[in-house]
Design an enzyme around this catalytic site. Structure first.
Site, PDB file in Angstrom:
ATOM      1  N   ASP A  95       0.862  -1.177   0.000  1.00  0.00           N
ATOM      2  CA  ASP A  95       0.000   0.000   0.000  1.00  0.00           C
ATOM      3  C   ASP A  95       0.903   1.233   0.000  1.00  0.00           C
ATOM      4  O   ASP A  95       2.082   1.151   0.331  1.00  0.00           O
ATOM      5  CB  ASP A  95      -0.872   0.047   1.262  1.00  0.00           C
ATOM      6  CG  ASP A  95      -1.615  -1.249   1.521  1.00  0.00           C
ATOM      7  OD1 ASP A  95      -2.175  -1.808   0.557  1.00  0.00           O
ATOM      8  OD2 ASP A  95      -1.645  -1.692   2.691  1.00  0.00           O
TER       9      ASP A  95
ATOM     10  N   ASP B  59      -1.696  -2.500  -4.558  1.00  0.00           N
ATOM     11  CA  ASP B  59      -2.705  -2.920  -3.595  1.00  0.00           C
ATOM     12  C   ASP B  59      -3.509  -1.696  -3.156  1.00  0.00           C
ATOM     13  O   ASP B  59      -4.095  -1.022  -3.981  1.00  0.00           O
ATOM     14  CB  ASP B  59      -2.038  -3.643  -2.423  1.00  0.00           C
ATOM     15  CG  ASP B  59      -3.045  -4.379  -1.540  1.00  0.00           C
ATOM     16  OD1 ASP B  59      -4.195  -4.576  -1.975  1.00  0.00           O
ATOM     17  OD2 ASP B  59      -2.686  -4.761  -0.414  1.00  0.00           O
TER      18      ASP B  59
ATOM     19  N   ASP C 274      -4.639   1.740   3.891  1.00  0.00           N
ATOM     20  CA  ASP C 274      -5.338   0.626   4.530  1.00  0.00           C
ATOM     21  C   ASP C 274      -5.073   0.620   6.031  1.00  0.00           C
ATOM     22  O   ASP C 274      -4.022   1.078   6.494  1.00  0.00           O
ATOM     23  CB  ASP C 274      -4.890  -0.711   3.941  1.00  0.00           C
ATOM     24  CG  ASP C 274      -5.443  -0.960   2.543  1.00  0.00           C
ATOM     25  OD1 ASP C 274      -6.173  -0.085   2.026  1.00  0.00           O
ATOM     26  OD2 ASP C 274      -5.156  -2.026   1.967  1.00  0.00           O
TER      27      ASP C 274
ATOM     28  N   ARG D 255     -13.681   0.419  -2.646  1.00  0.00           N
ATOM     29  CA  ARG D 255     -13.091   0.554  -1.312  1.00  0.00           C
ATOM     30  C   ARG D 255     -12.762   2.006  -0.957  1.00  0.00           C
ATOM     31  O   ARG D 255     -11.626   2.347  -0.691  1.00  0.00           O
ATOM     32  CB  ARG D 255     -11.844  -0.311  -1.172  1.00  0.00           C
ATOM     33  CG  ARG D 255     -12.090  -1.788  -1.376  1.00  0.00           C
ATOM     34  CD  ARG D 255     -10.826  -2.592  -1.130  1.00  0.00           C
ATOM     35  NE  ARG D 255     -11.046  -4.028  -1.379  1.00  0.00           N
ATOM     36  CZ  ARG D 255     -10.104  -4.955  -1.271  1.00  0.00           C
ATOM     37  NH1 ARG D 255      -8.877  -4.607  -0.918  1.00  0.00           N
ATOM     38  NH2 ARG D 255     -10.375  -6.223  -1.513  1.00  0.00           N
TER      39      ARG D 255
END
EC number: 4.2.2.2
Length: 420
Positions: free
Chosen positions: A205, A244, A248, A300
């Site tokens: 990330d 990715d 997060d 997301r």
């Protein structure tokens, strides 16, 4: 001791920051600005002594200024210009062939784990082990741990971190005014158990909050840089995905505010909670998202498990027919999630109210008020037959803008380079 630290800093090329830049570095999160303000609040390295204030312009200097993960001394780090994380200790650029294990070969990997012969088992054996070693080689260069009591801010309007993954396991961290580009994994892993057709998954990330607490991420920009996944080939009928998430949070991460960030041209933006089985996350993952801009993000934004997440005054724009990043959904309603959404704006032509969100296993509730979809007020919770009772009401927040003002406010203010 201070003189020794300062001399060491100068020897490494780390220079004390100027007075103008220091104003930004010493700022702290407001006392009611989201979950990050809870209890002790988020102050980062604002109490740093002058010998622990640095300006860095390359990977070596950044790593040196951070110190070890156990270095809890308050510190302020100003990033000047572009820092490429895919470099060796001599700042020579590193790529696939530099990280690749001698036994790893993509063609052999594709042949070994072809679903038509390998089936739905998780990959194992020579090529998967070589891929994992290759990925470990890259991880050692691009992933850096951010210790407690740290502020990292961009100096001026063009600070960038390219190819890096900041990992936060600590408490009390501030990251502001930086553009994060291209957290690129050279060695994606095939997972035949991910979805009905399998998927390629990557490791990095831009920012991973792995159990970290009291975090403020503000006025940053996140994108895939010059290597968007939209240009990647497909193997086994699935996109060979090198990126990715962007921001997060998992493994008990808590008390986080993400504000005025600009997320664009990316697939999976933010997932809060890594697994339905991670029930220890219940009561944690308390996160506020406000005044963020999401442009050409597929999904997301965020997807949530367990957490009490306040989502207000964010602006979403995209297209379901985009050939590069087709909009799928904004909010993912996952297991025991408790999203409280207020006055957000979504501009995606032709999108129905029900399709603004995606409901996953164990997701039952969403509070949604003031959402504008293509100029019309909707209620995504009602459109999906969800309960509007999420069991909490946010109290830590500033003034909430009227929905009609969100688009212009966010476009004008969100992203790196707008604080100076």
């Amino acid at each position: 001791m201070k003189k020794v630290m300062l001399a060491t800093a100068l020897f490494l090329g780390l220079t004390p920051a100027g007075a103008n830049a220091a104003d930004l570095g010493h700022q702290t999160l407001g006392s009611n600005d989201g979950w990050g303000a809870y209890s002790t609040g988020t102050t980062g390295g604002s109490k740093a002594s002058s010998s622990n204030v640095y300006t860095v312009s390359n990977r070596n200097q950044l790593v040196s200024a951070l110190g070890k993960e156990t270095n809890t001394t308050p510190k302020i780090i100003y990033i000047k210009g572009t820092i490429d994380m895919n470099v060796d200790d001599n700042l020579k650029p590193l790529g696939l062939n530099d990280y690749k294990d001698p036994e790893y070969d993509l063609d052999k990997y594709l042949k070994a784990y072809d679903p038509s012969t390998w089936g739905k088992k998780e990959p194992s054996g020579t090529q998967e082990e070589a891929r994992a070693r290759s990925q470990k080689n890259q991880k050692a260069r691009v992933m850096v741990d951010i210790p407690a009591n740290t502020t990292i801010v961009g100096s001026g309007t063009n600070a960038k971190v390219v190819g890096g993954n900041f990992q936060i396991k600590s408490d009390n961290v501030i990251i502001r005014n930086i553009e994060f580009q291209d957290a690129y994994d050279y060695f994606p892993q095939w997972d035949p158990t991910d979805g009905s057709s399998g998927n390629w998954n990557s490791q990095y990330d831009n920012i991973t909050i792995n159990g970290g607490t009291h975090i403020w991420i503000d006025h940053c920009t996140f994108n895939d840089g010059s290597r968007p996944d939209s240009t990647s080939p497909k193997y086994y009928g699935r996109k060979y995905q090198h990126h990715d998430g962007q921001t997060d949070a998992s493994n008990g991460a808590n008390y986080i505010t993400m504000s005025y960030n600009y997320y664009h041209d990316h697939d999976k933006s933010s997932i809060f909670g890594s697994s339905d089985s991670k029930t220890s996350d219940d009561g944690k993952l308390k996160i506020t998202l406000h005044h963020n801009r999401y442009k050409n993000i597929v999904q997301r934004a965020p997807r949530v498990r367990f957490g009490q997440v306040h989502v207000y005054n964010n602006y979403y724009e995209g297209s379901t027919s985009s050939s590069s990043y087709p909009f799928s959904y904004a909010w993912g309603i996952g297991k025991s999630s408790k999203i409280y959404a207020q006055n957000n704006v979504i501009d995606v032509p032709g999108l129905s109210a029900a399709k603004t969100i995606s409901v996953f296993s164990g997701g039952t509730a969403l509070y949604d008020s003031g959402t504008l979809l293509n100029g019309t007020q909707i209620n995504a919770s009602a459109a999906n037959g969800l309960s509007s009772s999420v069991g909490w009401t946010p109290s830590l927040h500033g003034s909430i803008d009227a929905s009609a003002n969100v688009k212009s406010n966010v476009i004008n203010q969100a992203g790196a380079g707008k604080l100076n």
